[in-house]
Design a protein around this motif. Structure first.
Motif: not given
Length: 283
Positions: A22, A26, A229-230
């Motif tokens: 992550a 990100e 973003w994820h």
């Protein structure tokens, strides 16, 4: 039934710590993420690239490369890596299976007695692991809906060939052990060469599910304004190494007198990332 109590000395395989995925992705642009991740996880690069691009909403690219990648990895295991590991000569430059793989139990018995294709490899595996040794019980087969649940599921190439007559024959006589998984590899090689693999799919929930050389690979992502973003990914090894999953059961079913074979067993189960063996009589 597996006698899990035989693993009294606690033989187990411990996976390497995962990368902080992550944090790595990100805020990055989608194309940058699509280029970065296959470089970080260098096995099954085509499968990973395809899954990522599907999950990120990008063009998929040429699909024929996926079957070629799977066939290439299967051929390497069956003709070089595993024979050498078992003290057999590598079969470089020869047709790996020696023609069509047997389609029934009688044909398989003749094939396994002979020296064509992977017959010697099959005999060597059967000689090292007897019926019920290094095997696991029947588990739910992974589905696109269950793939992100990291519990004991059969997410493997064996899951693609469960109903094949030879797989059923081997399971009945040896269990779901190393020989069963090597046979599955041979059948999957044949399927890859024929272009008969599962079709990559994108579920309504945005999960990309792609066949790979060890099972099904999955990716899901959250993209906003062209940036990631994820992102989550699941590999066949995640299910292989799950608590109570195939690896744990296989090691638990290995008699104490055969704990010296644990390294070979791990190789035949074929995790895509390093594991460390701990405990056991000879680990």
């Amino acid at each position: 039934m597996l006698d899990l109590d035989r693993n009294v000395s606690g033989l187990r395989a411990v996976p390497a710590p995962p990368l902080p995925l992550a944090r790595l992705v990100e805020g990055r642009e989608v194309e940058a993420v699509a280029e970065l991740l296959p470089r970080l996880f260098n096995l099954c690069r085509v499968a990973q690239t395809l899954g990522l691009r599907m999950a990120l909403g990008l063009e998929r690219g040429e699909s024929g490369a996926l079957a070629a990648e799977i066939a290439r990895e299967h051929a390497l295991k069956l003709s070089v890596v595993w024979p050498v590991r078992l003290g057999l000569p590598a079969q470089v430059g020869r047709e790996v299976l020696g023609g069509d793989f047997p389609g029934d139990a009688d044909g398989f018995a003749r094939y396994m007695r002979g020296d064509v294709g992977i017959g010697p490899l099959l005999r060597a595996v059967a000689g090292r692991f007897g019926p019920g040794e290094g095997g696991c019980g029947v588990m739910p087969v992974v589905t696109p809906e269950s793939i992100f649940t990291l519990n004991a599921q059969e997410n493997s190439i064996a899951a693609r060939h469960l109903v094949h007559p030879v797989m059923r024959h081997v399971e009945a006589h040896y269990g779901r052990g190393p020989l069963w998984r090597v046979v599955a590899r041979a059948l999957d090689l044949q399927a890859a060469l024929r272009g008969d693999l599962p079709i990559p799919q994108l579920t309504p929930d945005g999960v990309a599910v792609v066949p790979a050389a060890r099972g099904l690979y999955a990716v899901r992502a959250e993209v906003r304004a062209g940036r990631v973003w994820h992102l989550e990914r699941v590999t066949p090894t995640d299910h292989l190494m799950a608590c109570g999953g195939p690896m744990a059961q296989a090691l638990a079913s290995l008699p104490r007198a055969k704990h010296a074979e644990a390294g070979l067993l791990v190789d035949l189960l074929d995790p895509c990332s390093p594991v460390t063996l701990e405990g056991g009589a000879d680990a």
